[in-house]
Design an enzyme around this catalytic site. Structure first.
Site, PDB file in Angstrom:
ATOM      1  N   ARG A  77       0.793  -1.157   0.141  1.00 55.09           N
ATOM      2  CA  ARG A  77       0.056  -0.127  -0.089  1.00 55.09           C
ATOM      3  C   ARG A  77       0.860   1.243   0.014  1.00 55.09           C
ATOM      4  NH1 ARG A  77      -4.630   0.370   4.349  1.00 55.09           N
ATOM      5  NH2 ARG A  77      -3.131   0.588   5.749  1.00 55.09           N
ATOM      6  N   THR A 132      -1.488   7.442  -0.364  1.00 52.62           N
ATOM      7  CA  THR A 132      -2.717   7.141  -1.134  1.00 52.62           C
ATOM      8  C   THR A 132      -3.507   5.960  -0.482  1.00 52.62           C
ATOM      9  OG1 THR A 132      -1.901   6.003  -2.832  1.00 52.62           O
ATOM     10  CG2 THR A 132      -1.965   8.293  -3.129  1.00 52.62           C
ATOM     11  N   ASP A 156       0.168  -3.406  12.026  1.00 52.61           N
ATOM     12  CA  ASP A 156       0.793  -3.843  10.564  1.00 52.61           C
ATOM     13  C   ASP A 156       1.057  -5.450  10.434  1.00 52.61           C
ATOM     14  OD1 ASP A 156       2.585  -4.724   8.499  1.00 52.61           O
ATOM     15  OD2 ASP A 156       2.568  -2.440   8.077  1.00 52.61           O
ATOM     16  N   ASP A 178       4.605  -6.459   9.275  1.00 47.58           N
ATOM     17  CA  ASP A 178       5.532  -6.209  10.213  1.00 47.58           C
ATOM     18  C   ASP A 178       5.784  -6.916  11.528  1.00 47.58           C
ATOM     19  OD1 ASP A 178       6.842  -3.890   8.748  1.00 47.58           O
ATOM     20  OD2 ASP A 178       5.772  -2.247   9.877  1.00 47.58           O
TER      21      ASP A 178
HETATM   22  C1  PRP Z   1      -1.084  -4.936   4.056  1.00 47.85           C
HETATM   23  C2  PRP Z   1      -2.180  -6.284   4.147  1.00 47.85           C
HETATM   24  C3  PRP Z   1      -2.949  -6.275   3.016  1.00 47.85           C
HETATM   25  C4  PRP Z   1      -3.087  -4.611   2.897  1.00 47.85           C
HETATM   26  C5  PRP Z   1      -4.550  -4.524   3.158  1.00 47.85           C
HETATM   27  O1  PRP Z   1      -0.182  -5.002   3.455  1.00 47.85           O
HETATM   28  O2  PRP Z   1      -1.225  -7.424   4.256  1.00 47.85           O
HETATM   29  O3  PRP Z   1      -2.050  -6.887   1.750  1.00 47.85           O
HETATM   30  O4  PRP Z   1      -2.215  -4.083   3.749  1.00 47.85           O
HETATM   31  O5  PRP Z   1      -4.752  -3.218   3.028  1.00 47.85           O
HETATM   32  P1  PRP Z   1      -5.899  -2.660   1.969  1.00 47.85           P
HETATM   33  O6  PRP Z   1      -7.189  -3.401   2.029  1.00 47.85           O
HETATM   34  O7  PRP Z   1      -6.184  -1.377   2.505  1.00 47.85           O
HETATM   35  O8  PRP Z   1      -5.227  -3.015   0.689  1.00 47.85           O
HETATM   36  P2  PRP Z   1       1.170  -3.753   3.106  1.00 47.85           P
HETATM   37  O9  PRP Z   1       0.682  -3.203   2.106  1.00 47.85           O
HETATM   38  O10 PRP Z   1       1.390  -3.353   4.624  1.00 47.85           O
HETATM   39  O11 PRP Z   1       2.375  -4.876   2.680  1.00 47.85           O
HETATM   40  P3  PRP Z   1       3.154  -5.748   3.499  1.00 47.85           P
HETATM   41  O12 PRP Z   1       2.118  -7.057   3.565  1.00 47.85           O
HETATM   42  O13 PRP Z   1       4.249  -6.263   2.559  1.00 47.85           O
HETATM   43  O14 PRP Z   1       3.422  -5.306   4.704  1.00 47.85           O
HETATM   44  N1  URA Z   2      -2.576  -3.470   6.682  1.00 45.96           N
HETATM   45  C1  URA Z   2      -2.172  -4.123   7.948  1.00 45.96           C
HETATM   46  O1  URA Z   2      -1.228  -4.613   8.174  1.00 45.96           O
HETATM   47  N2  URA Z   2      -3.124  -3.635   9.018  1.00 45.96           N
HETATM   48  C2  URA Z   2      -4.048  -2.807   8.864  1.00 45.96           C
HETATM   49  O2  URA Z   2      -4.714  -2.419   9.778  1.00 45.96           O
HETATM   50  C3  URA Z   2      -4.399  -2.145   7.628  1.00 45.96           C
HETATM   51  C4  URA Z   2      -3.592  -2.480   6.614  1.00 45.96           C
END
Ligand code: PRP
Ligand code: URA
Length: 213
Positions: free
Chosen positions: A108, A112, A204, A207
């Protein structure tokens, strides 16, 4: 049935909810977090795969010859959304070890909150497979919508989406964009905050699974 209709299945199962409660605790460390995500994925997979097609197979028991049922073909694909979806793969493959695994890389954008694509590799051919997309978090729904659009572009048709925690906003968006997709939710949370994080959520997921911050 819930406000979203029959293709949205909110599990709210005591065993799953108990484990999610431990995930939510900010004091839960990486090791335990990872283990719980795997266990929850297995429990959720057990439900999400309850309609897998079966085929007849002859078998000879110590008593007699008979016909029994086994899962039809090697027709399952598990597709984690990177990174956090990776934490659910071992729990799902424990249920169906012969499943093929695809990967979709999305993150994400911090400002945005829109998904940015960086990887897509799916088992080929994908058309005939039941595809289980997994990601612990369904927040705005942007990543889920995008991942499923990519899978459909490659020919995927029978798609399920399994997430541990969802916000109502994300469920609505994903269901409206892909009403044919069955969405399995462990717990449905209250809302998104101004940073598009799920409240109360668990922070997160990526993380916390990988120990990055
Ligand atoms: C997180 C999560 C989803 C997304 C959800 O990933 O694992 O993929 O956010 O958010 P959304 O429904 O608003 O799109 P992130 O983008 O943090 O990436 P990561 O898993 O690499 O940390
Ligand atoms: N992605 C995450 O990992 N946690 C949230 O709460 C939203 C998006």
């Amino acid at each position: 049935m819930n406000e979203f209709g029959e293709n949205v299945i909110i599990l709210d199962h005591p065993l799953i909810t108990h484990k999610i409660s431990i995930l939510r605790d900010k004091n839960t460390g990486t090791n335990e977090f990872r283990q719980l995500v795997e266990e929850i994925a297995m429990l959720m997979g057990f439900v999400a795969l309850s309609d897998l097609p079966m085929t007849k197979m002859p078998v000879e028991t110590p008593i007699e010859k008979t016909e029994t049922l086994v899962i039809a073909g090697r027709k399952l694909a598990i597709v984690p959304i990177l990174r956090a979806g990776l934490g659910m793969v071992s729990g799902l493959t424990a249920l169906v070890p012969s499943a093929k695994i695809g990967h979709i890389g999305l993150y994400r954008d911090e400002t945005t909150h829109n998904p940015v694509e960086y990887f897509c590799k799916l088992p080929n051919p994908i058309e005939e497979r039941i595809i289980v997309v997994c990601d612990p978090m369904l927040a705005t729904g942007g990543s889920g919508v995008d991942a499923i659009s990519q899978i459909k572009k490659h020919g995927g048709k029978k798609i399920k989406f399994v997430c541990i925690i969802a916000a109502p906003e994300g469920v609505k968006k994903l269901h409206e964009a892909h009403p044919d997709v069955q969405i399995y939710v462990g717990n449905l949370d209250r809302e998104l905050n101004e940073n598009a994080y799920i409240c109360p959520g668990l922070g997160d997921a990526g993380d916390r699974i990988f120990g990055t911050k």
